[in-house]
Design a protein around this motif. Structure first.
Motif, PDB file in Angstrom:
ATOM      1  N   LEU A 117       0.970  -1.149  -0.145  1.00 52.45           N
ATOM      2  CA  LEU A 117      -0.185   0.127   0.107  1.00 52.45           C
ATOM      3  C   LEU A 117       1.029   1.237  -0.012  1.00 52.45           C
ATOM      4  N   ARG A 118       2.143   1.189   0.506  1.00 54.06           N
ATOM      5  CA  ARG A 118       2.966   2.235   0.478  1.00 54.06           C
ATOM      6  C   ARG A 118       3.589   2.545  -0.807  1.00 54.06           C
ATOM      7  N   HIS A 119       3.604   1.496  -1.649  1.00 49.52           N
ATOM      8  CA  HIS A 119       4.388   1.684  -2.952  1.00 49.52           C
ATOM      9  C   HIS A 119       3.402   1.049  -4.099  1.00 49.52           C
ATOM     10  N   PRO A 120       2.211   1.699  -4.171  1.00 48.03           N
ATOM     11  CA  PRO A 120       1.408   1.304  -5.230  1.00 48.03           C
ATOM     12  C   PRO A 120       1.987   1.576  -6.689  1.00 48.03           C
ATOM     13  N   VAL A 177       9.756 -10.416 -13.166  1.00 47.44           N
ATOM     14  CA  VAL A 177       9.984  -9.569 -12.064  1.00 47.44           C
ATOM     15  C   VAL A 177       9.674  -9.881 -10.874  1.00 47.44           C
ATOM     16  N   GLY A 178       8.454 -10.038 -10.700  1.00 46.06           N
ATOM     17  CA  GLY A 178       7.949 -10.476  -9.207  1.00 46.06           C
ATOM     18  C   GLY A 178       6.467  -9.910  -9.113  1.00 46.06           C
ATOM     19  N   TYR A 179       6.155  -8.796  -8.202  1.00 47.40           N
ATOM     20  CA  TYR A 179       4.845  -8.375  -7.834  1.00 47.40           C
ATOM     21  C   TYR A 179       4.619  -7.205  -8.005  1.00 47.40           C
ATOM     22  N   ARG A 180       3.424  -6.693  -8.074  1.00 49.76           N
ATOM     23  CA  ARG A 180       3.144  -5.038  -8.164  1.00 49.76           C
ATOM     24  C   ARG A 180       1.756  -5.017  -7.467  1.00 49.76           C
ATOM     25  N   PHE A 181       1.492  -4.070  -6.640  1.00 52.46           N
ATOM     26  CA  PHE A 181       0.090  -3.533  -5.961  1.00 52.46           C
ATOM     27  C   PHE A 181      -0.596  -2.595  -6.850  1.00 52.46           C
ATOM     28  N   ASP A 182      -1.715  -2.856  -7.536  1.00 47.52           N
ATOM     29  CA  ASP A 182      -2.472  -1.773  -8.173  1.00 47.52           C
ATOM     30  C   ASP A 182      -3.754  -1.336  -7.155  1.00 47.52           C
ATOM     31  N   GLY A 183      -3.540  -0.549  -6.978  1.00 46.27           N
ATOM     32  CA  GLY A 183      -4.848   0.257  -6.094  1.00 46.27           C
ATOM     33  C   GLY A 183      -5.947   0.402  -6.808  1.00 46.27           C
ATOM     34  N   VAL A 184      -6.302   0.435  -8.038  1.00 46.09           N
ATOM     35  CA  VAL A 184      -7.246   0.550  -8.729  1.00 46.09           C
ATOM     36  C   VAL A 184      -7.349  -0.392  -9.730  1.00 46.09           C
ATOM     37  N   ASP A 185      -8.408  -0.832 -10.277  1.00 46.59           N
ATOM     38  CA  ASP A 185      -8.602  -2.106 -11.355  1.00 46.59           C
ATOM     39  C   ASP A 185      -7.716  -1.795 -12.498  1.00 46.59           C
ATOM     40  N   VAL A 186      -7.280  -2.762 -13.107  1.00 47.52           N
ATOM     41  CA  VAL A 186      -6.354  -2.589 -14.341  1.00 47.52           C
ATOM     42  C   VAL A 186      -7.230  -3.332 -15.470  1.00 47.52           C
TER      43      VAL A 186
END
Length: 245
Positions: free
Chosen positions: A173-176, A227-236
């Motif tokens: 959540l700190r790095h969306p 790469v790895g993982y990414r947090f998306d705060g909105v729908d992609v």
């Protein structure tokens, strides 16, 4: 069960192992490092000692007589939050994953370095109650994390997260919108420069199971191939239609 955890030397560590030599070595090193050590020889003994004096962390042997370490971990998780380091002679990957999936925060295979174990105890405790952690509430797309209170909500309902799951969600959540490798997540969330990267994979899978409506088609925690993982705060667009590991 509401517990107040201590985060450093002086913290209470419950060591559960039916091998008296291992128990003596582990407790000796922890005692010299400044921890208050309690010993248990099997599962029922561990649960009874935890009820009498709730530990700040448990070093738990997987292969216990009668009630195994996995069941002990499950029952302790049912009583209240407590960091757990699994200790076992079984190094098979499936065993490590099972241990992590029941909520263990780390997994150490025998034979091991007692000094390394002490370092891991300190690392897990610091992550359980990190000093100087930002206290601002984090919110995104119906998810809310309060670092000071160690509470996480989804749509207003409280999530039951382990120590590492909470820290991982707070970090995301700190790095969306930024992709992180598993090595970076292990360094930033676990505080380790080494370790089994399957630990990260298992915790991401467990976290998805708690924050996603459909963990197989996640909205929030996306796999970035290569790469790895990414947090998306909105729908992609399109992301919810793809199954991810």
């Amino acid at each position: 069960m509401e517990q107040q955890l201590s985060g450093g030397p002086g913290a209470r560590v419950l060591v559960v192992d039916d091998d008296p030599t291992v128990a003596e070595v582990v407790s000796g090193y922890l005692d010299r490092a400044g921890y208050v050590v309690d010993l248990a020889v099997d599962g029922p003994d561990a649960l009874a000692r935890a009820s009498a004096h709730w530990p700040d962390l448990v070093v738990l042997d997987l292969m216990l007589p009668g009630m195994d370490g996995l069941e002990v971990c499950r029952r302790m998780r049912g009583r209240g939050p407590v960091p757990v380091i699994m200790l076992t002679a079984r190094g098979d990957e499936d065993d490590r994953i099972i241990g992590l999936e029941v909520g263990a925060d780390d997994y150490v295979t025998k034979p091991f370095s007692p000094r390394e174990l002490v370092l891991r105890v300190g690392s897990v405790l610091r992550r359980a109650r990190p000093a100087g952690q930002p206290s601002d509430t984090l919110s995104s797309a119906g998810l809310t994390v309060d670092p000071a209170a160690r509470r996480a909500l989804k749509g207003g309902a409280e999530l039951s997260l382990t120590t590492r799951e909470f820290d991982l969600l707070a970090f995301f959540l700190r790095h969306p919108g930024r992709a992180f490798s598993r090595e970076e997540l292990m360094s930033e969330v676990w505080g380790w420069d080494f370790g089994d990267l399957s630990t990260v994979t298992v915790h991401v899978r467990r976290l998805r199971g708690k924050v996603e409506d459909d963990p197989a088609r996640p909205r929030f925690i996306q796999t970035v191939w290569g790469v790895g993982y990414r947090f998306d705060g909105v729908d992609v667009p399109g992301a919810a239609g793809e199954r991810q590991p």
